[in-house]
Design a protein around this motif. Structure first.
Motif, short mmCIF file in Angstrom:
data_model
loop_
_atom_site.label_atom_id
_atom_site.label_comp_id
_atom_site.label_asym_id
_atom_site.label_seq_id
_atom_site.Cartn_x
_atom_site.Cartn_y
_atom_site.Cartn_z
N ILE A 84 -11.89 -5.05 -27.28
CA ILE A 84 -10.57 -5.13 -26.67
C ILE A 84 -10.52 -4.18 -25.48
O ILE A 84 -10.82 -2.99 -25.61
CB ILE A 84 -9.45 -4.76 -27.67
CG1 ILE A 84 -9.39 -5.79 -28.81
CG2 ILE A 84 -8.09 -4.67 -26.97
CD1 ILE A 84 -8.34 -5.48 -29.86
N GLN A 126 -2.17 -9.17 -26.60
CA GLN A 126 -2.72 -10.48 -26.96
C GLN A 126 -3.10 -10.51 -28.43
O GLN A 126 -2.89 -11.51 -29.12
CB GLN A 126 -3.94 -10.79 -26.10
CG GLN A 126 -4.54 -12.17 -26.32
CD GLN A 126 -3.90 -13.22 -25.43
OE1 GLN A 126 -2.78 -13.07 -24.96
NE2 GLN A 126 -4.62 -14.29 -25.20
N PRO A 149 -4.47 -6.85 -23.22
CA PRO A 149 -5.33 -7.37 -24.29
C PRO A 149 -4.90 -6.91 -25.68
O PRO A 149 -5.10 -7.63 -26.67
CB PRO A 149 -6.71 -6.79 -23.92
CG PRO A 149 -6.67 -6.65 -22.44
CD PRO A 149 -5.27 -6.18 -22.17
N TYR A 155 -9.00 -13.12 -26.74
CA TYR A 155 -8.57 -13.42 -25.38
C TYR A 155 -8.27 -14.89 -25.12
O TYR A 155 -7.47 -15.21 -24.28
CB TYR A 155 -9.65 -12.98 -24.38
CG TYR A 155 -9.78 -11.50 -24.22
CD1 TYR A 155 -8.86 -10.78 -23.47
CD2 TYR A 155 -10.84 -10.81 -24.80
CE1 TYR A 155 -9.00 -9.42 -23.29
CE2 TYR A 155 -10.99 -9.45 -24.62
CZ TYR A 155 -10.07 -8.75 -23.88
OH TYR A 155 -10.21 -7.40 -23.71
N TYR A 210 -10.48 -5.55 -19.35
CA TYR A 210 -10.82 -6.94 -19.62
C TYR A 210 -12.19 -7.30 -19.08
O TYR A 210 -12.99 -7.97 -19.73
CB TYR A 210 -9.74 -7.84 -19.00
CG TYR A 210 -10.07 -9.32 -18.98
CD1 TYR A 210 -10.15 -10.06 -20.15
CD2 TYR A 210 -10.27 -9.98 -17.76
CE1 TYR A 210 -10.43 -11.41 -20.13
CE2 TYR A 210 -10.54 -11.33 -17.73
CZ TYR A 210 -10.62 -12.04 -18.91
OH TYR A 210 -10.90 -13.38 -18.87
#
Length: 450
Positions: A216, A226, A223, A299, A282
């Motif tokens: 992550i 997410q 993220p 993701y 990311y």
């Protein structure tokens, strides 16, 4: 006679000057501005163009500058910008100021909404109707509107027939995995949370810590959000006994929410997350995934496409979100992904609509959908999603739920969820404090919106 000659000469100069000015106007306004593609993140000549090799704007067209902004990051953002540059080549009288600010996008848009000074064209990142609806022009009369896929139509249209945005692709998402890593360590694709934990333990142990089970990029904050967005649905929404009604009417018992941050904290305590979770981004997740140093990523398919920049031969797969409650089935998250909407008060309304229509061309829809590894938002466009083509077919009947925050949390809660997730992993707050903070902000923002 002498006066007549001077008048004739003056008339000739005026005609010549007008022609030169028109020529300069047509050739001096091409090109788009550069985009920031990192966070979190064709062919229609202008009206009146001649049949010459390079399309030219009509002499009556005035130079226009469009401001265009997207939340998309990474390689998909690069593809969007490249298409924008193609648009300006074909429409040299329209300059495009393209930007992709990544993690800052939502806060930037909040400021712009408050001042009613929106970009001419912007993406709605899942909030076309609820958050941005009052700012968007109705695009129902655009030629492409009749091609919107039925699966995405409820997210971008309403009962009155208004079309809020062009859905270039449509989200059908869940965690992704590195096929080679799972094959190497004899791990099957998990379908439940317990199976995911067991898979993580196996990979961690058999690799001697060389492979991170779950990566992550927490420095980008989104993220982490997410992860919560994915896992909240099987925790509170998809089970037969669920809390959807209580979340909608505001009576949800936020002590129940403790289970969700506890899941993330357990991953960290068991060593299943990357140790640099709070400093990596990311792009780091994608790089590690491409290098075979990561098994799972929360993701969605875009991570695989981003990882191909590191390793074009990476073999990635899409998996449904694992179930949490016994008896429940795995699910997928869906809705808007890459969209373009037009500000209803744009001073360049027609140019903005023309820009959006350019992206609706089949070849451009195909480019954008392929870049994110997602199905197209318009019918009549076939894409090769590579490794994911078989996955989309395999999970065609898997239930698709809207992203949790879009349906069950008031506007503004996304940032709260992301920041509290960072604080939790940093040891700054406890699991119960996370839930308490969520409740406090949920009540405040919900009341403010009423």
């Amino acid at each position: 006679m002498r006066g007549s000659k001077w008048l004739l000469l003056l008339g000739t100069l005026l005609v010549s000057g007008t022609a030169l000015a028109a020529c300069g106007s047509n050739n001096g306004n091409g090109g788009g501005a550069s985009a920031s593609s990192e966070a979190s993140p064709s062919s229609s000549a202008s009206a009146g163009a001649s049949s010459s090799a390079s399309p030219a704007a009509s002499k009556d067209d005035k130079p226009v500058t469009l401001t265009v902004m997207t939340n998309i990051v990474g390689e998909p953002a690069n593809v969007l910008e490249e298409i924008s540059k193609e648009f300006t080549k074909e429409n040299p009288n329209i300059k495009v100021e393209f930007s992709a600010p990544g993690a800052d996008y939502e806060n930037i848009m909040k400021v712009k909404m408050a001042s009613n000074a929106m970009p001419d064209v912007f993406s709605t990142h899942g909030w076309a109707k609820v958050r941005y609806g009052q700012y968007l022009a109705d695009l129902r009369d655009e030629a492409w509107a009749s091609q919107i896929d039925d699966k995405i139509k409820p997210a971008v249209t309403d009962d009155s027939g208004k079309v809020y945005v062009l859905p270039i692709d449509q989200d059908k998402s869940g965690p992704v995995y590195n096929k080679d890593v799972l094959d190497q360590y004899g791990v099957a694709v998990p379908t439940t949370w317990d199976e995911l934990l067991q898979a993580a333990e196996t990979i961690k142990t058999k690799s001697g810590g060389k492979v991170t089970p779950i990566h992550i990029g927490g420095a980008d904050s989104w993220p982490i959000g997410q992860f919560f967005d994915f896992m909240a649905t099987p925790s509170f929404i998809s089970p037969s006994t669920n809390d959807s009604a209580q979340l909608l009417d505001g009576s949800f018992d936020w002590k129940k929410f403790d289970s969700l941050p506890q899941m993330l904290l357990d991953l960290q305590k068991k060593g299943y997350l990357n140790k640099d979770v709070l400093t990596s981004k990311y792009s780091d997740s994608a790089k590690a995934f491409g290098e075979g140093k990561v098994a799972f990523g929360f993701y969605g398919p875009s991570l695989i496409e981003e990882a191909k920049k590191t390793n074009p031969n990476v073999h990635g797969g899409l998996m449904p979100i694992p179930s949490v409650v016994p008896g429940d089935a795995p699910t997928l998250a869906g809705g808007e992904k890459t969209t373009w909407g037009v500000w209803k008060d744009s001073p360049n309304l027609e140019a903005a609509k023309k820009f959006v229509a350019f992206y609706a061309k089949p070849e451009n829809v195909k480019k954008v959908a392929a870049a994110g590894g997602l199905p197209p938002g318009l019918t009549g466009v076939d894409i090769d999603a590579g490794d994911l083509t078989a996955d989309f077919q395999k999970y065609a009947d898997t239930p698709v739920f809207p992203y949790f925050d879009r349906d069950y949390l008031p506007n503004g809660m996304w940032d709260v969820m992301c920041k509290n997730g960072q604080d939790l992993l940093a040891g700054g707050i406890t699991v119960s404090q996370f839930s308490e903070n969520m409740k406090q902000e949920f009540d405040r923002l919900r009341t403010a919106a009423q």
